[in-house]
Design an enzyme around this catalytic site. Structure first.
Site, PDB file in Angstrom:
ATOM      1  NE  ARG A   8      -8.135  -1.477   1.135  1.00 59.41           N
ATOM      2  CZ  ARG A   8      -8.120  -1.411   2.474  1.00 59.41           C
ATOM      3  NH1 ARG A   8      -7.005  -1.120   3.116  1.00 59.41           N
ATOM      4  NH2 ARG A   8      -9.217  -1.665   3.168  1.00 59.41           N
ATOM      5  CB  ALA A   9      -3.303  -5.916   3.551  1.00 58.37           C
ATOM      6  CB  SER A  10      -4.464  -1.323   6.455  1.00 61.16           C
ATOM      7  OG  SER A  10      -5.854  -1.398   6.258  1.00 61.16           O
ATOM      8  CB  THR A  11       0.249  -2.029   7.549  1.00 62.01           C
ATOM      9  OG1 THR A  11       0.059  -3.326   8.146  1.00 62.01           O
ATOM     10  CG2 THR A  11      -0.674  -1.017   8.229  1.00 62.01           C
ATOM     11  CD  GLN A  14      -3.273  -5.219   8.212  1.00 54.66           C
ATOM     12  OE1 GLN A  14      -3.476  -4.471   7.260  1.00 54.66           O
ATOM     13  NE2 GLN A  14      -4.049  -5.213   9.288  1.00 54.66           N
TER      14      GLN A  14
END
Length: 203
Positions: A8-11, A14
């Protein structure tokens, strides 16, 4: 044992796949292969994450949920984290995080005595809870510092917000007019869905 990797990445700015190689190397060191990968760009502070929910739906008892760190899995408030943890436990999933050595027994083919396994399991469970709480605290502190910085800049008359990227605005508008959806537009324009929604509203 079925190893399911969650990345997972926040945005969208990324790279959610950044940790793929290190996860694969970790699995290989334990003579395992990552059989399924769940990749998404979403905040860890949100409970409604499609790929994480898909992982939970696919999971079977004894499977491993492999993550780079606990904060990749959750930055949730306590109540939401307990719901997620209960869903993970009900599926019989074993959380293994690279930065949590006590969790590594979950992927290893250990044949220790039952007492040792239960003790390590209890210690690991406690540490997972602690790291989930730390991840949430870190998230809240960063948000608070950001808000304080913006307020200070506004009070001093220095805050202008993010500068408008005219080229990006034009590109997003063209993609939306061409009939692409929010996620597809964000992917093609290399920006976040939040940016796409903002530009769509302005249109």
């Amino acid at each position: 044992m079925f190893v399911r990797a969650y990345l997972r990445a926040s945005t969208f700015e990324q790279d959610a796949s950044r940790a793929r190689e290190v996860l694969e190397q970790f699995a290989a060191r334990h003579d395992r292969v990552i059989a399924a990968e769940y990749l998404e760009n979403a905040s860890g502070a949100k409970a409604d994450r499609p790929e994480l929910l898909r992982l939970l739906k696919d999971a079977r008892k004894g499977d491993v949920l492999l993550v780079e760190s606990i904060d990749r899995l959750s930055r949730l408030p306590a109540e939401d984290w307990q719901k997620l943890k209960a869903a993970i436990d009900s599926k019989g999933l074993r959380i293994v995080a690279l930065d949590l050595p006590t969790s590594h027994q979950g992927i290893a083919d250990t044949k220790g005595d039952e007492f040792t396994r239960r003790m390590l399991g209890a210690i690991n469970s406690m540490l997972v809870e602690m790291m989930a709480a730390i991840a949430r605290k870190d998230y809240e502190q960063r948000r608070e510092r950001q808000a304080q910085g913006i307020k200070k800049a506004k009070d001093e008359g220095k805050y202008k917000g993010r500068p408008v990227d005219a080229d990006l605005h034009k590109r997003v508008a063209e993609l939306l007019r061409a009939g692409l959806g929010i996620r597809s537009t964000a992917r093609h324009a290399d920006c976040s869905t939040t940016t796409v929604l903002r530009i769509k509203r302005e249109m």
